[in-house]
Design a protein around this motif. Structure first.
Motif, PDB file in Angstrom:
ATOM      1  N   GLU A  85      41.163  44.238  42.083  1.00 13.07           N
ATOM      2  CA  GLU A  85      42.607  44.476  42.116  1.00 13.07           C
ATOM      3  C   GLU A  85      42.851  45.962  42.349  1.00 13.07           C
ATOM      4  OE1 GLU A  85      44.353  43.250  38.435  1.00 13.07           O
ATOM      5  OE2 GLU A  85      42.775  44.100  37.217  1.00 13.07           O
ATOM      6  N   ARG A  86      44.088  46.333  42.562  1.00 11.20           N
ATOM      7  CA  ARG A  86      44.400  47.722  42.882  1.00 11.20           C
ATOM      8  C   ARG A  86      44.145  48.607  41.665  1.00 11.20           C
ATOM      9  NH1 ARG A  86      48.756  51.100  42.585  1.00 11.20           N
ATOM     10  NH2 ARG A  86      50.080  49.504  41.664  1.00 11.20           N
ATOM     11  N   PRO A  87      43.232  49.575  41.775  1.00 17.84           N
ATOM     12  CA  PRO A  87      42.934  50.426  40.615  1.00 17.84           C
ATOM     13  C   PRO A  87      44.146  51.264  40.217  1.00 17.84           C
ATOM     14  CG  PRO A  87      41.239  50.639  42.303  1.00 17.84           C
ATOM     15  CD  PRO A  87      42.386  49.904  42.932  1.00 17.84           C
ATOM     16  N   GLN A  88      44.343  51.424  38.914  1.00 22.20           N
ATOM     17  CA  GLN A  88      45.387  52.305  38.402  1.00 22.20           C
ATOM     18  C   GLN A  88      44.956  52.804  37.038  1.00 22.20           C
ATOM     19  OE1 GLN A  88      48.966  49.873  37.179  1.00 22.20           O
ATOM     20  NE2 GLN A  88      47.917  48.318  38.396  1.00 22.20           N
ATOM     21  N   ASN A  89      45.727  53.687  36.450  1.00 21.12           N
ATOM     22  CA  ASN A  89      45.355  54.292  35.173  1.00 21.12           C
ATOM     23  C   ASN A  89      45.169  53.220  34.104  1.00 21.12           C
ATOM     24  OD1 ASN A  89      44.757  56.410  33.484  1.00 21.12           O
ATOM     25  ND2 ASN A  89      46.884  56.817  32.929  1.00 21.12           N
TER      26      ASN A  89
END
Length: 426
Positions: free
Chosen positions: A115-119
């Motif tokens: 999935e889209r990496p985020q903090n």
């Protein structure tokens, strides 16, 4: 050629690993208080396990799994979550036949989702989860929720609220499913392609859609608790009454359905407004899944569990340096003979339970004092030529800056007395 870590992964370097160890120890301590035992399952499983358990209409299975063929042409998948593997192991190891009917286990380790990496959300992430298998009782639901709340509070996460809902039993879900289909049918063409595909297979998934989340038709959708059977309603009412009796604050959140297919009856999430996480952030959640073990070939076995993304928990932890994380003693030798003696001293101190290190690079005192500070050493032991000849060392307290000459044979007793004196003044 330069090599970089894959997107969506992180390196946990030594300066960060201390916080991880601290959190893991806290999680293990809470688990022990609740008499929950650790269970470890493989990091990859047969792909069919997740398709069957998690649900082949979920985003996890359709879009996010890391799946590959092994050399025997078998389809394997890196685990995207922990419950399916625990349920599979429960069946395969015949844990349902154990004398203690309720089996309470926890797991901790890496999971994988594309999935889209985020903090706080990576493609390889870490999860702590608890599963309680074998007894269908609102008391076990509440035990599970209590443990989840205890963990969050123990970690110091602020402004939390427990959100709960009920998806009901099979009878409730059948009635609710029909009500949802009747609700969405007239506007189906206005919804995204994923929702249109979910309409026949699993209309509950429509409520989880991020694309159509703001569509007014979502807000006016039927509520699960309005379609509960008498048995399911009695179960949920008892859960609420127990939480009231225990003075645990909660909100009945009728929009809460959770994202995986195996849930039934009670579902819950812990929401935090802690500024480090952002308002309305989900810290973790879970629920009851009475049909999962049977779906995987075992006997009919009720279960309930929860999971936390550990990176999310880590974001909420205090960033303040903890002096207690420093080492006890840093030994600073000047010259080869002093270095030989230093090795003997740190070996003796370690054998007596003290955390120690020493300079191996042959630097001067100034550089060694900098290392002592960086390691957060409580004491520094200085050994030069005079000390070697005189069979003594200089021991310096890095907090009070006091320094003493100590004979070699008295080093251990001096350090032990020093620490006892420190504790008396705490």
């Amino acid at each position: 050629m330069k090599y970089n870590r894959p997107r969506g992964t992180v390196d946990i370097t030594p300066e960060n690993s201390e916080k991880w160890i601290e959190m893991e120890q806290l999680l293990r301590t809470v688990a022990a208080n609740y008499n929950v035992k650790e269970m470890r399952t493989p990091i990859f499983e047969h792909t069919e396990l997740f398709s069957r358990a998690v649900g082949d209409t979920t985003d996890v299975v359709t879009k996010e799994m890391y799946t590959f063929k092994d050399k025997g042409d078998r389809s394997l998948t890196l685990r995207p979550e922990g419950t399916a593997g625990i349920a599979r192991a429960y069946v395969e190891n015949k844990m349902y036949a154990l004398p203690e009917k309720l089996q309470k286990v926890y797991y901790m380790g890496p999971m994988f989702r594309y999935e889209r990496p985020q903090n706080g959300r990576q493609r390889q992430f870490h999860q702590f989860g608890v599963e309680m298998l074998g007894v269908e009782s609102p008391y076990v639901d509440v035990e599970c929720m209590l443990m989840a709340v205890t963990i969050v509070e123990a970690l110091g996460i602020k402004n939390i609220k427990l959100h709960i809902n009920s998806l009901g039993d099979d009878e409730s879900r059948t009635a609710y499913r029909e009500a949802l289909k009747n609700h969405f049918r007239p506007v189906l063409n206005d919804l995204c392609e994923d929702c249109q595909a979910r309409f026949e297979k699993n209309p509950l998934r429509i409520l989880d859609c991020k694309v159509d989340a703001k569509n007014p038709v979502m807000a006016s959708a039927p509520r699960t608790i309005d379609y509960l059977s008498e048995k399911a309603k009695a179960h949920f009412d008892k859960v609420c009454n127990l939480l009231d009796d225990l003075e645990i604050e909660y909100v009945v959140d009728t929009n809460l359905v959770r994202g995986l297919d195996y849930y039934s009856h009670t579902v819950f999430e812990i929401i935090s407004d802690d500024p480090k996480l952002g308002a309305g952030s989900t810290v973790g959640g879970g629920g009851r899944y009475n049909g999962l073990v049977e779906e995987l070939g075992g006997p009919a076995t009720p279960g309930v569990g929860f999971a936390f993304g550990m990176e999310r928990l880590m974001l909420a932890l205090d960033d303040e340096e903890d002096e207690e994380n420093g080492i006890d003693v840093y030994v600073m030798p000047l010259g080869d003979e002093a270095r030989d003696l230093a090795m003997q001293i740190i070996t003796m101190l370690r054998a007596n339970g003290f955390t120690c290190d020493m300079d191996y690079a042959g630097r001067g005192l100034k550089g060694q004092f900098k290392s002592s500070d960086r390691f957060g050493a409580h004491l520094s032991i200085i050994i030069g030529e005079d000390e070697v000849k005189g069979e003594y060392v200089n021991i310096r307290c890095n907090h009070s800056k006091e320094q003493s000459e100590v004979k070699l044979e008295d080093i251990l007793s001096y350090i032990e007395n020093h620490y006892e004196g420190d504790h008396e003044h705490e």
